[in-house]
Write a protein that holds these residues in place. Structure first.
Motif, PDB file in Angstrom:
ATOM      1  N   ASN A  87      77.221 -16.165  51.212  1.00 29.89           N
ATOM      2  CA  ASN A  87      77.690 -16.246  49.827  1.00 29.89           C
ATOM      3  C   ASN A  87      77.345 -14.941  49.122  1.00 29.89           C
ATOM      4  O   ASN A  87      76.500 -14.185  49.597  1.00 29.89           O
ATOM      5  CB  ASN A  87      76.988 -17.401  49.107  1.00 29.89           C
ATOM      6  CG  ASN A  87      75.471 -17.327  49.267  1.00 29.89           C
ATOM      7  OD1 ASN A  87      74.936 -17.738  50.294  1.00 29.89           O
ATOM      8  ND2 ASN A  87      74.791 -16.777  48.277  1.00 29.89           N
ATOM      9  N   SER A  95      72.754 -16.626  54.302  1.00 23.42           N
ATOM     10  CA  SER A  95      73.842 -17.490  53.879  1.00 23.42           C
ATOM     11  C   SER A  95      75.021 -16.623  53.431  1.00 23.42           C
ATOM     12  O   SER A  95      74.820 -15.593  52.778  1.00 23.42           O
ATOM     13  CB  SER A  95      73.388 -18.419  52.764  1.00 23.42           C
ATOM     14  OG  SER A  95      72.767 -17.688  51.724  1.00 23.42           O
ATOM     15  N   LYS A 101      77.087  -8.885  50.563  1.00 23.65           N
ATOM     16  CA  LYS A 101      76.535  -9.966  49.740  1.00 23.65           C
ATOM     17  C   LYS A 101      76.051  -9.491  48.381  1.00 23.65           C
ATOM     18  O   LYS A 101      75.714 -10.292  47.526  1.00 23.65           O
ATOM     19  CB  LYS A 101      75.322 -10.582  50.452  1.00 23.65           C
ATOM     20  CG  LYS A 101      75.628 -11.473  51.607  1.00 23.65           C
ATOM     21  CD  LYS A 101      74.375 -12.247  51.989  1.00 23.65           C
ATOM     22  CE  LYS A 101      73.756 -12.965  50.813  1.00 23.65           C
ATOM     23  NZ  LYS A 101      73.340 -14.316  51.010  1.00 23.65           N
ATOM     24  N   HIS A 160      68.733 -19.122  41.471  1.00 17.82           N
ATOM     25  CA  HIS A 160      69.374 -18.916  42.752  1.00 17.82           C
ATOM     26  C   HIS A 160      70.283 -20.118  42.966  1.00 17.82           C
ATOM     27  O   HIS A 160      70.154 -21.106  42.288  1.00 17.82           O
ATOM     28  CB  HIS A 160      68.295 -18.872  43.829  1.00 17.82           C
ATOM     29  CG  HIS A 160      68.599 -17.877  44.894  1.00 17.82           C
ATOM     30  ND1 HIS A 160      68.491 -16.524  44.676  1.00 17.82           N
ATOM     31  CD2 HIS A 160      69.008 -18.017  46.161  1.00 17.82           C
ATOM     32  CE1 HIS A 160      68.818 -15.887  45.783  1.00 17.82           C
ATOM     33  NE2 HIS A 160      69.130 -16.767  46.700  1.00 17.82           N
ATOM     34  N   SER A 169      75.354 -21.535  48.317  1.00 20.86           N
ATOM     35  CA  SER A 169      75.615 -21.280  49.738  1.00 20.86           C
ATOM     36  C   SER A 169      76.892 -21.987  50.197  1.00 20.86           C
ATOM     37  O   SER A 169      77.237 -23.045  49.681  1.00 20.86           O
ATOM     38  CB  SER A 169      74.445 -21.775  50.597  1.00 20.86           C
ATOM     39  OG  SER A 169      73.294 -21.010  50.350  1.00 20.86           O
TER      40      SER A 169
HETATM   41 MG    MG Z   1      70.826 -17.599  50.761  1.00 22.20          MG
END
Ligand code: MG
Ligand code: TXA
Length: 324
Positions: free
Chosen positions: A139, A137, A46, A227, A145
């Motif tokens: 992503n 998540s 990630k 984010h 996400s």
């Molecule tokens: Mg997340």
């Protein structure tokens, strides 16, 4: 590789591989929570900072209790009322939870996701001695996400393929935004991240006043500015008249609101719930179409509306000027 066969997912996780899993909120990138090497690879896949704590996913309430040293009575009530469901409880950690999972904190985050396939997976893994899956998540860090297996593949496919990791396809996520995170340490439920389970619901179940938007609380990665961001610039708009919209930009609003001339409609949900479930998909669709800007009209702030506003304001980057 995208799969639907549970046996393959079990074998992958039991042999220290990663497997993206469907949940009712968003897809998670899962690993055996007790396998240090596998958990370490989640951060690499990630590109996530090492000190960001992870959520442990378990198949039922009893299994969740193994991860907590103790939980206040109201936390138990809330868990029994909401699980399986979009609630994460952060409580005093037991010896099962390692520093790697908690980011070195003395608390651990746990939830029971409400997705039939993943619940079955968690139950079968438990019979093999795997007591929980950590799953952030699925992503790239800081991106939107994923709410479909395809989104996971777009973000992480290259990395997963290279390492023999899998993506378990369980269809599109129903809720579409991440779980409500509630800190359960003392007499006050504290919402660390809003989600589908609102403060009103928590107050109704526990009979306690809920604290929202704490400052200086434990680390919550979604609390970073910028984010959940798509490539396009996101602008929150409240007044559609007298605006100079850049032609060809994306537009997201409830279906009751007409698309301004020259904009590309990315989603027209009928309700706040549908808005939440379509939001990330719509951001990703805008990126695929290559739009530079997305204008968005928030639904009301009641119920899941507050969680939607939270995610949208974080997607609207600080250097993305806000229109009124
Ligand atoms: Mg997340
Ligand atoms: O709906 C969800 O919660 C999804 C699905 C996959 O279950 N998961 C998810 O994970 O959103 P992630 O890693 O993207 O976000 C987990 C959040 C982070 O904001 C993290 O900081 C917070 O949980 N968290 C984890 N452990 C914590 C702890 N001990 N104290 C405070 N926050 C914690």
């Amino acid at each position: 590789m995208v799969i639907t066969d549970l046996d393959l997912a079990i074998r992958a996780i039991a042999t220290g591989h990663l497997c993206a899993i469907p949940t009712e909120t968003v897809y998670g990138l899962a690993a055996d929570a007790r396998n240090t090497d596998a958990v370490a690879r989640i951060f690499v896949a990630k590109n996530r900072p090492q000190d960001h704590p992870l959520i442990v996913h378990v198949g039922n309430y009893e299994s969740a209790l193994d991860w907590f040293a103790n939980l206040p009575d109201w936390g138990q009530q809330l868990a029994e009322a909401c699980w399986p469901g979009p609630l994460t409880l952060v409580g005093q950690r037991s010896q099962l939870a390692t520093d790697q999972v908690t980011g070195g904190q003395n608390t651990v985050a746990v939830r029971v996701p409400n997705h039939a396939v993943t619940l079955q997976l968690l139950d079968l893994l438990k019979t093999k001695g795997i007591l929980g899956l950590v799953a952030p998540s699925a992503n790239r860090f800081g991106h939107v996400s994923p709410t479909t297996a395809n989104h996971v593949e777009t973000d992480l496919g290259n990395y997963l393929k290279l390492h023999g990791d899998l993506i378990l396809d369980g269809g599109a996520c129903e809720i579409g935004i991440e779980s409500t995170i509630v800190l359960a340490l003392d007499d006050t439920p504290v919402i660390l991240r809003p989600g589908a389970i609102s403060a009103d619901v928590i107050e109704a179940i526990t009979g306690l006043a809920v604290q929202q938007n704490p400052s200086g609380g434990p680390r919550v990665s979604g609390a970073l500015a910028s984010h959940y961001a798509p490539r396009a610039k996101v602008y929150v708009v409240s007044n559609l008249t007298d605006q100079n919209f850049a032609q060809g930009s994306g537009f997201i609003a409830l279906s009751s609101i007409q698309t301004p001339v020259g904009l590309l409609r990315l989603a027209e949900p009928d309700t706040s719930e549908a808005f939440a479930s379509q939001l990330y998909q719509a951001f990703r669709h805008g990126d695929v179409l290559g739009v530079s800007n997305v204008y968005l009209v928030l639904p009301g702030e009641s119920g899941i509306g507050l969680a939607i506003a939270d995610r949208v304001h974080k997607a609207a980057h600080p250097d993305k000027e806000r229109l009124s």
